[in-house]
Design a protein around this motif. Structure first.
Motif, PDB file in Angstrom:
ATOM      1  N   UNK A 150       0.816 -12.062  -6.495  1.00  0.00           N
ATOM      2  CA  UNK A 150       0.037 -12.414  -5.286  1.00  0.00           C
ATOM      3  C   UNK A 150      -0.162 -11.432  -4.189  1.00  0.00           C
ATOM      4  N   UNK A 151       0.288 -10.157  -4.514  1.00  0.00           N
ATOM      5  CA  UNK A 151       0.123  -8.918  -3.623  1.00  0.00           C
ATOM      6  C   UNK A 151      -1.097  -8.168  -3.932  1.00  0.00           C
ATOM      7  N   UNK A 152      -1.665  -7.465  -3.088  1.00  0.00           N
ATOM      8  CA  UNK A 152      -3.008  -6.730  -3.190  1.00  0.00           C
ATOM      9  C   UNK A 152      -2.887  -5.466  -2.191  1.00  0.00           C
ATOM     10  N   UNK A 184       5.440  -9.028   9.972  1.00  0.00           N
ATOM     11  CA  UNK A 184       4.663  -8.327  11.002  1.00  0.00           C
ATOM     12  C   UNK A 184       4.623  -6.891  10.607  1.00  0.00           C
ATOM     13  N   UNK A 185       5.645  -6.309   9.893  1.00  0.00           N
ATOM     14  CA  UNK A 185       5.477  -4.842   9.824  1.00  0.00           C
ATOM     15  C   UNK A 185       4.316  -4.666   8.703  1.00  0.00           C
ATOM     16  N   UNK A 186       3.801  -5.687   7.973  1.00  0.00           N
ATOM     17  CA  UNK A 186       2.810  -5.481   7.089  1.00  0.00           C
ATOM     18  C   UNK A 186       1.441  -5.421   8.059  1.00  0.00           C
ATOM     19  N   UNK A 187       1.500  -4.136   8.677  1.00  0.00           N
ATOM     20  CA  UNK A 187       0.385  -3.892   9.751  1.00  0.00           C
ATOM     21  C   UNK A 187      -1.065  -3.890   9.453  1.00  0.00           C
ATOM     22  N   UNK A 188      -1.326  -3.708   8.090  1.00  0.00           N
ATOM     23  CA  UNK A 188      -2.528  -3.704   7.752  1.00  0.00           C
ATOM     24  C   UNK A 188      -3.210  -4.937   6.783  1.00  0.00           C
ATOM     25  N   UNK A 248      -3.946   5.849  -2.036  1.00  0.00           N
ATOM     26  CA  UNK A 248      -2.962   5.689  -2.989  1.00  0.00           C
ATOM     27  C   UNK A 248      -2.621   4.132  -3.520  1.00  0.00           C
ATOM     28  N   UNK A 249      -3.328   3.225  -3.023  1.00  0.00           N
ATOM     29  CA  UNK A 249      -3.342   1.951  -3.262  1.00  0.00           C
ATOM     30  C   UNK A 249      -1.802   1.448  -3.234  1.00  0.00           C
ATOM     31  N   UNK A 250      -1.306   1.881  -1.742  1.00  0.00           N
ATOM     32  CA  UNK A 250       0.061   1.637  -1.637  1.00  0.00           C
ATOM     33  C   UNK A 250       0.161   0.739  -0.246  1.00  0.00           C
ATOM     34  N   UNK A 251      -0.905   0.397   0.474  1.00  0.00           N
ATOM     35  CA  UNK A 251      -0.848  -0.294   1.669  1.00  0.00           C
ATOM     36  C   UNK A 251      -1.024  -1.775   1.674  1.00  0.00           C
ATOM     37  N   UNK A 252      -0.350  -2.567   1.838  1.00  0.00           N
ATOM     38  CA  UNK A 252      -0.393  -4.145   1.517  1.00  0.00           C
ATOM     39  C   UNK A 252      -1.635  -4.402   2.415  1.00  0.00           C
ATOM     40  N   UNK A 253      -2.367  -5.100   1.661  1.00  0.00           N
ATOM     41  CA  UNK A 253      -3.833  -5.927   2.262  1.00  0.00           C
ATOM     42  C   UNK A 253      -3.576  -7.404   2.459  1.00  0.00           C
ATOM     43  N   UNK A 254      -3.054  -7.742   1.084  1.00  0.00           N
ATOM     44  CA  UNK A 254      -3.312  -9.278   0.993  1.00  0.00           C
ATOM     45  C   UNK A 254      -1.687  -9.683   0.398  1.00  0.00           C
ATOM     46  N   UNK A 255      -1.419 -11.026   0.741  1.00  0.00           N
ATOM     47  CA  UNK A 255      -0.395 -11.906   0.261  1.00  0.00           C
ATOM     48  C   UNK A 255      -0.959 -13.314  -0.088  1.00  0.00           C
TER      49      UNK A 255
END
Length: 600
Positions: A313-315, A343-347, A320-327
């Motif tokens: 479920x993560x994207x 809320x720490x998933x800032x992006x 470097x494809x390391x910043x969480x965009x979707x759950x």
């Protein structure tokens, strides 16, 4: 001159030539330098003087030994010489020196000292070497390996030693030191943990820190987002996530790892939503990602040792494809509550937890998701207000239907800067009226295309003149939660449709089931007498390409208007009225037969 020795030694030749006979007493002060050989003007005395001179010949010890040894005194000197000589003496000192010699002697001392050294050596050496050997000897020899010297020592020992022991009094160390220490150690060092070097190098420590240092520093980093009291409690979901990061995670993150906070928050989210009870891709799920029909196809279970961006479920994105965009974990039996650390998933841009059983209130700091565009929380058990959602500037699609949210809908969801396009508030416990800031943003005046609330009826729960669709105020079906209603309807429909077909969202039956539960304003309950009938009619519509019908397709604005139409006076399919009024349908009263409601 007389060839016999004088009673006292002459400290130095007289300045006025040779004396006819030796003097009776020495001069007051000794000569500055000792003579290395007897003076040529006087014959060598055949024997040493009867008593030693009262003072040393110079204030500092000589750097070279005398040619002949001094006579052994009856009483040793009170103090050793002030400093060790550059070269070892031929005879041992009676007391040890303050500092050890600069290096081992080339040959062993010819005799024992009267007093032992300050600290015994761990074991006797076979023969002193200039440099330590590369490998220690395995066992000490049972007997000394060198023969006694041919000549007697300059000073005899007081008493002969007894027989040598078969073994040394202490075990030698397994490995010699590389260089001798500048001062003797107070006590022998402990033996090394192995008797010989290991066959392979010791693996490097994670982060070049000891385990205790790594744990402490990671704790300090995570304390910036979680209270230390909560983090230190292993019974909290945050404490479990912290312990997993430090003790179990195969990634072995360091305190300065850029994804430490993100991975920790995802682990805490897993524990907080009853991760071990998920339908798919729970930790250790061996079939996660195998099925091409699964929304998690090609991904791995949560808490896997690889990047959290590959967890189900993560994207992620970024360089470097390391910043969480979707759950996206909808319809996966998630429970529990949402933790504030998410809320720490800032992006984060997309967050889909629809059709689960998550309860509790929303974290108060969700406004930190400044880039969130899609939020799907429909059909859960959330409670409380939605005030935190008013601070999401990029929010476009909002799905909150089917929960127990209450209070007023925040005006900050609308306004001139709002980009909201879809907002579904129905099937909740909201009250009041739809804010003008939202109504003023509905098409054609603004960006909102779909706006729903519980505004149906003469006395609606929500007053909304701008909603594009109204629902009845109570979807409780006798006290059922939205999720319980969904499950109850599902159980009823599986009596006529196999579950795999009903679960398929692109099958006509799956689309009809979703419409019955989510979009049908009739809001049927599991025990509604016309549930099966209405479901079958809507399945028929989807299976026959209803959206392509010539007349009376869903939302056909002219359906039933023309007297020449066979559907004159009727309404389009999927209308929020009884299905008996849909185009081409005719029903008879229950007493006409069939039972269980009207029959088409």
């Amino acid at each position: 001159p007389d060839a016999s020795p004088t009673p006292d030694p002459t400290p130095a030749p007289s300045p006025e030539g040779t004396t006819p006979e030796p003097t009776r007493s020495p001069q007051v002060s000794p000569t500055p330098e000792p003579t290395l050989n007897p003076t040529p003007s006087e014959p060598v005395t055949p024997s040493p003087t009867s008593f030693p001179t009262p003072e040393p010949s110079s204030p500092e010890p000589t750097f070279d030994p005398t040619v002949t040894p001094t006579l052994r005194t009856d009483v040793p000197t009170d103090d050793p010489t002030r400093a060790p000589s550059d070269e070892p003496t031929y005879t041992p000192t009676r007391n040890p020196t303050d500092e050890p010699t600069f290096g081992p002697t080339d040959e062993p001392t010819p005799g024992l000292t009267d007093e032992p050294t300050l600290i015994p050596t761990p074991g006797p050496t076979v023969s002193p070497t200039q440099d330590p050997t590369a490998d220690p000897t395995v066992d000490p020899t049972s007997n000394p390996t060198v023969d006694p010297t041919q000549d007697p020592t300059g000073t005899p020992t007081g008493d002969p030693t007894g027989n040598p022991t078969a073994n040394p009094t202490a075990n030698p160390t397994s490995t010699p030191t590389i260089n001798p220490t500048s001062a003797p150690t107070v006590s022998p060092t402990d033996a090394p943990t192995t008797s010989s070097p290991s066959s392979s190098p010791t693996p490097p420590r994670p982060c070049d820190l000891s385990p205790a240092q790594r744990r402490l520093q990671i704790f300090e980093e995570l304390s910036a987002v979680t209270s230390p009291l909560i983090l230190a409690d292993s019974n909290t979901v945050q404490g479990m996530a912290f312990n997993w990061i430090v003790d179990e995670d195969g990634m072995e993150l360091c305190p300065d790892s850029p994804n430490l906070i993100q991975r920790y928050a995802m682990a805490a989210f897993y524990y907080g939503t009853d991760g071990d009870d998920w339908d798919e891709c729970f930790a250790g799920d061996v079939t996660c990602g195998d099925s091409i029909e699964s929304p998690f196809f090609g991904q791995v279970p949560y808490l896997s040792r690889i990047s959290e961006c590959d967890w189900a479920g993560s994207q992620c994105n970024g360089v470097l494809r390391t910043v969480l965009r979707a759950v996206r974990l909808g319809d996966n039996n998630l429970g529990g509550t949402l933790i504030p650390e998410i809320v720490q998933w800032k992006r984060l841009r997309d967050f889909d937890l629809g059709s689960n059983r998550i309860g509790g209130t929303l974290p108060r700091d969700l406004g930190g998701w400044e880039r969130l565009e899609t939020l799907i929380l429909r059909d859960n058990d959330f409670t409380g207000d939605i005030v935190p959602l008013g601070d999401l500037p990029d929010l476009r699609d909002l799905f909150l239907q089917g929960n127990k949210f209450d209070g007023n809908i925040p005006p900050s969801l609308g306004g001139d800067d709002s980009v909201l396009e879809t907002a579904q508030f129905h099937s909740n416990l909201f009250d009041g009226s739809m804010p003008d800031t939202i109504c003023d943003n509905v098409e054609p005046l603004g960006s909102i295309e779909i706006l729903t609330s519980d505004c149906l009826g003469t006395n609606p729960i929500i007053e909304c003149s701008c909603c594009t669709q109204c629902f009845p105020g109570e979807l409780t079906c006798g006290g059922l939660s939205p999720q319980q209603r969904r499950e109850g309807i599902y159980d009823e429909l599986t009596q006529v449709t196999p579950p795999p077909v009903l679960d398929d969202p692109i099958s006509p039956q799956g689309m009809a089931y979703d419409w019955i539960v989510e979009r049908d304003q009739m809001a049927l309950c599991p025990d509604s007498p016309n549930l099966i009938q209405r479901y079958v009619l809507s399945s028929f519509y989807y299976s026959t390409g209803g959206d392509n019908w010539d007349e009376c397709y869903a939302d056909d604005p002219i359906c039933g208007d023309s007297p020449e139409s066979p559907f004159f006076g009727q309404v389009p399919y999927m209308s929020p009225v009884t299905e008996c009024d849909w185009a081409g349908s005719r029903c008879r009263p229950p007493d006409g037969g069939g039972g269980g409601g009207e029959d088409p």
